[in-house]
Enzyme design. Structure first.
Site, mmCIF file in Angstrom:
data_model
loop_
_atom_site.group_PDB
_atom_site.id
_atom_site.type_symbol
_atom_site.label_atom_id
_atom_site.label_comp_id
_atom_site.label_asym_id
_atom_site.label_seq_id
_atom_site.Cartn_x
_atom_site.Cartn_y
_atom_site.Cartn_z
ATOM 1 N N PHE A 13 58.068 37.923 64.372
ATOM 2 C CA PHE A 13 57.265 37.803 63.142
ATOM 3 C C PHE A 13 58.108 37.730 61.874
ATOM 4 C CE2 PHE A 13 54.759 40.580 66.118
ATOM 5 C CZ PHE A 13 53.927 39.588 66.586
ATOM 6 N N ILE A 21 59.464 33.787 71.125
ATOM 7 C CA ILE A 21 59.216 35.169 70.695
ATOM 8 C C ILE A 21 57.803 35.627 71.097
ATOM 9 C CG2 ILE A 21 60.920 35.062 68.846
ATOM 10 C CD1 ILE A 21 58.721 34.569 66.829
ATOM 11 N N THR A 57 55.469 33.102 71.667
ATOM 12 C CA THR A 57 54.610 32.006 71.230
ATOM 13 C C THR A 57 54.227 31.065 72.357
ATOM 14 O OG1 THR A 57 56.575 30.712 70.762
ATOM 15 C CG2 THR A 57 55.669 31.980 68.939
ATOM 16 N N ARG A 107 49.564 17.889 66.364
ATOM 17 C CA ARG A 107 49.230 17.795 67.793
ATOM 18 C C ARG A 107 49.424 19.146 68.447
ATOM 19 N NH1 ARG A 107 50.558 12.712 69.702
ATOM 20 N NH2 ARG A 107 48.340 12.427 69.345
ATOM 21 N N ILE A 108 48.439 19.519 69.256
ATOM 22 C CA ILE A 108 48.502 20.788 69.976
ATOM 23 C C ILE A 108 49.126 20.519 71.344
ATOM 24 C CG2 ILE A 108 47.145 22.683 70.935
ATOM 25 C CD1 ILE A 108 47.345 22.558 67.787
ATOM 26 N N GLU A 139 52.072 30.400 61.982
ATOM 27 C CA GLU A 139 51.736 31.319 60.899
ATOM 28 C C GLU A 139 50.369 31.094 60.269
ATOM 29 O OE1 GLU A 139 55.690 32.478 58.759
ATOM 30 O OE2 GLU A 139 56.009 30.609 59.828
#
Ligand code: MOS
Length: 711
Positions: free
Chosen positions: A247, A472, A474, A595-596, A671
């Site tokens: 974070f 991390i 993600t 884009r995901i 974020e």
């Protein structure tokens, strides 16, 4: 030998965009994945940091003899015997030097919880016992930790962005406005609290430094350590394979530096792990903010004046600015537009990047102010935002590389049931609960930074991709696997992505929501080039065929544009004005964020950010004791974060928004989930109760003091 050709896979359906569980998921849930603090080393010694108990002054003496006589103790490092470090190099993003992690260099104490010594022992328990027994004598000096808007010592400070932007005359436009809002908003000091504490093991081998760590960028940490210890960057290797959250808090910090110092003195591996309590002073934090917003609008709600001034604190060690006013530079234009970030130096630990630095507190203030303006204008809060949707960057004048904010609001409003909302506050009840709904806009920069990667084809048909990326939590490793598989034209099962090793070469950190985009760019180029090489029918030798990529030139050639992800946040709350309790009942975030790559882990990212927004709105607040200069209740009992029972029906989804200038179409999603989330909750609390909360968190005492509507 095997020859792999592209033709056999030419019709394969893309893996990017399909939901995948984490490639290392089984390792993680079975405990096979080892984190930095649990990787075995032969002959390992353990260091424990001793932290100052005064908030300002100098160390006059340390009674180290008594500690050195304790069982298992091997050494005590402090400012009298520690290696001298080089701190004269720019910190991340090319900014001024940051000596926050340069431990034991002088006898000055700049804040409570500053590292004054490292005690090294055979076991962690012995080190802790000894460190906690170490008597340190101080000459204390008066300290100041009070953070208020009235401080005369504040000054404008450039950070990741210029301190000040100014266009037109705010006073003239305010005077000519039909509706004016002038309000002050505050957010408290907040802490990252990644689940895995910071941990590092350092070992020297013939002038080379090896560190096993938990960080957000192995090459970054390695580079900083090379600078600190005046080493050739090639003489430092940092590995960080699994990371339990960061974070923004996991860069170079005191523990890696102290471990490397001790390892050089003892000639054996030394591990330093932070305790949860130590993290509250050693890992950085988000500064508290005071933000003043002045808005002026014409009768139709069009902004004539927008002023956003933000104040944050920093330490006497390092000038870090929480750039909360930056969000106004992206979100809304006005005839007169002024934004300013200021800081005041206090006797507190150095603040640092924390998820959506600037945008998280900045959007609370700005999106609350927009809500207040909507009420004053008699407009629906979404309608007000649509009327002020910027066509070009309000400050830069540059075009947006995609700004589907209005579409996020429309889709979110439809799914949330916004059309049925009665705009009057304090009108809906469910027993003792007052109900309300609120909304807010979200944005976060979409950037890419140069990275290098390699892709290797093996004779057995498998591929290895290497990049100094950091996962991390993600899902970056999995996302990169999908990107590589598509670029190679093979199934993801044939691709192994290795990350978290500075030996893989320079790469962007997991930060600024830029990690997966930056790494994917490099991975795609290396993988595509490898695929072309293989298409020529090359025989693959035992060591494989490796192609290397470097995106420095491609990213440098990107045209200037306003590049951001956008989103719309919706919240419904129930407020018990008898007890002051606020409960979020449901929440929806709709994002236009490029884009995901992996819908499964992307949804997690959004939901994690939104959950943190609930936490920020209702729970999180680090309180500093004026007398001691330290935090009160610096642990997860005293510092409240949202837990399962606080998180209701919460949903995140997205609309199509591929970035036209990115090879994969990515913008970045790390974020934006927290941005606007706290404002949506606060705006819903206003709608429920009629009371406007401009100070976070909206704790029961504040709800009780604010009172209830007449009903
Ligand atoms: Mo993030 S605050 O850029 O790690």
């Amino acid at each position: 030998m095997t020859t792999v050709t592209a033709t056999e896979t030419a019709t394969r359906a893309p893996s990017v965009g399909t939901a995948r569980t984490r490639v290392e998921g089984v390792e993680k849930v079975t405990g096979a994945a080892r984190y930095a603090g649990e990787i075995p080393f032969t002959d390992l010694a353990h260091g424990w940091l001793a932290l100052s108990t005064v908030a300002r002054g100098r160390i006059s003496a340390l009674d180290t003899d008594a500690v050195l006589a304790m069982p298992g103790v091997l050494a005590v490092l402090d400012h009298r015997n520690a290696l001298r470090l080089n701190t004269d190099f720019p910190s991340l993003l090319g900014m001024r030097p940051d000596p926050t992690c340069a431990v034991f260099q002088h006898d000055q104490v700049p804040h409570r919880g500053w590292p004054v010594a490292l005690v090294v022992a055979e076991t962690s328990e012995q080190a802790r016992e000894a460190a906690e027994s170490l008597v340190v004598h101080y000459e204390p000096e008066p300290h100041t930790t009070d953070f208020t808007a009235e401080t005369p010592d504040a000054y404008a400070l450039d950070g990741v962005m210029p301190a000040l932007t100014e266009k037109g005359d705010i006073e003239v436009e305010l005077a000519a406005s039909a509706v004016v809002l002038d309000a002050e908003y505050t957010t408290p000091e907040e802490h990252h609290n990644p689940m895995e504490p910071h941990a590092a093991t350092a070992v020297w081998d013939e002038g080379r430094l090896e560190v096993v760590d938990s960080n957000q960028g192995a090459t970054w940490v390695g580079g900083d350590l090379a600078n600190l210890f005046s080493l050739d960057p090639a003489a430092v290797r940092v590995r960080s394979e699994h990371v339990g959250g960061g974070f923004g808090s996991k860069g170079v910090r005191a523990h890696q530096v102290a471990a490397a110092m001790a390892a050089s003195v003892l000639g054996r591996p030394v591990r330093v792990v932070m305790t949860r309590r130590q993290m509250f002073t050693l890992a950085g934090h988000r500064s508290p903010t005071v933000q003043r917003i002045r808005l002026g609008a014409d009768a139709e709600g069009r902004l004539r004046a927008l002023e956003h001034r933000a104040l944050s604190h920093t330490s006497t060690v390092y000038e870090f600015v929480e750039p909360s006013a930056g969000v106004a530079r992206v979100m809304y234009d006005a005839d007169a537009h002024r934004t300013e970030n200021r800081v005041v130096r206090l006797d507190v630990p150095s603040p640092t990047f924390m998820r959506a630095p600037g945008e998280a507190p900045g959007s609370f203030a700005l999106e609350s102010a927009l809500d207040e303006l909507a009420v004053a204008c008699g407009l629906d809060p979404i309608e007000l935002r649509l009327r002020n949707d910027a066509e070009r960057g309000p400050v830069s004048g540059l075009p947006f590389a995609g700004r589907r904010l209005a579409d996020c609001f429309r889709e979110g409003a439809r799914r949330f049931g916004w059309a049925d909302r009665d705009p009057r506050p304090g009108t809906r009840r469910d027993g003792r609960w007052l109900l309300g709904t609120g909304t807010a806009a979200a944005s976060f920069q979409a950037g890419a930074a140069p990275s290098t990667a390699t892709a290797t084809a093996h004779p057995d048909g498998a591929f290895t991709v290497r990049i100094a990326a950091a996962d991390i939590g993600t899902g970056a490793r999995t996302a990169l696997t999908l990107v590589a598989a598509d670029a190679l034209g093979v199934a993801p099962e044939r691709v192994r992505v290795r990350i978290g090793d500075s030996a893989f070469g320079p790469a962007m950190i997991a930060g600024g929501s830029m990690g997966t985009r930056s790494w994917s760019w490099a991975v795609k180029i290396a993988a595509e080039e490898l695929r072309e090489r293989l298409a020529l029918g090359a025989d693959i030798p035992a060591e494989g065929i490796t192609v290397r990529s470097d995106t420095t030139a491609a990213i440098g050639a990107l045209a200037a544009a306003e590049r951001h992800s956008f989103g719309a946040q919706f919240a419904e709350v129930a407020v018990d004005v008898g007890t002051g309790e606020v409960r979020v009942r449901r929440m929806l975030g709709i994002f236009a964020a490029g884009r995901i790559i992996n819908p499964l882990t992307a949804r997690n990212q959004f939901l994690g950010g939104m959950t943190w927004g609930i936490s920020m709105a209702l729970h999180e607040e680090a309180l500093r004791d004026r007398a001691s200069g330290g935090l009160i209740g610096a642990d997860l009992a005293g510092y409240h974060v949202a837990t399962h029972a606080d998180v209701p029906r919460i949903e995140a989804d997205w609309i199509e928004d591929p970035d036209p200038d990115d090879p994969v179409g990515i913008k970045g999603i790390g974020e934006i989930g927290i941005v606007g989330a706290a404002a949506a909750v606060a705006n819903a609390v206003w709608h429920a109760t009629g009371a406007r909360h401009r100070d976070l968190p909206i704790s029961p005492d504040r709800v009780l003091t604010a009172g209830a509507p007449d009903a």
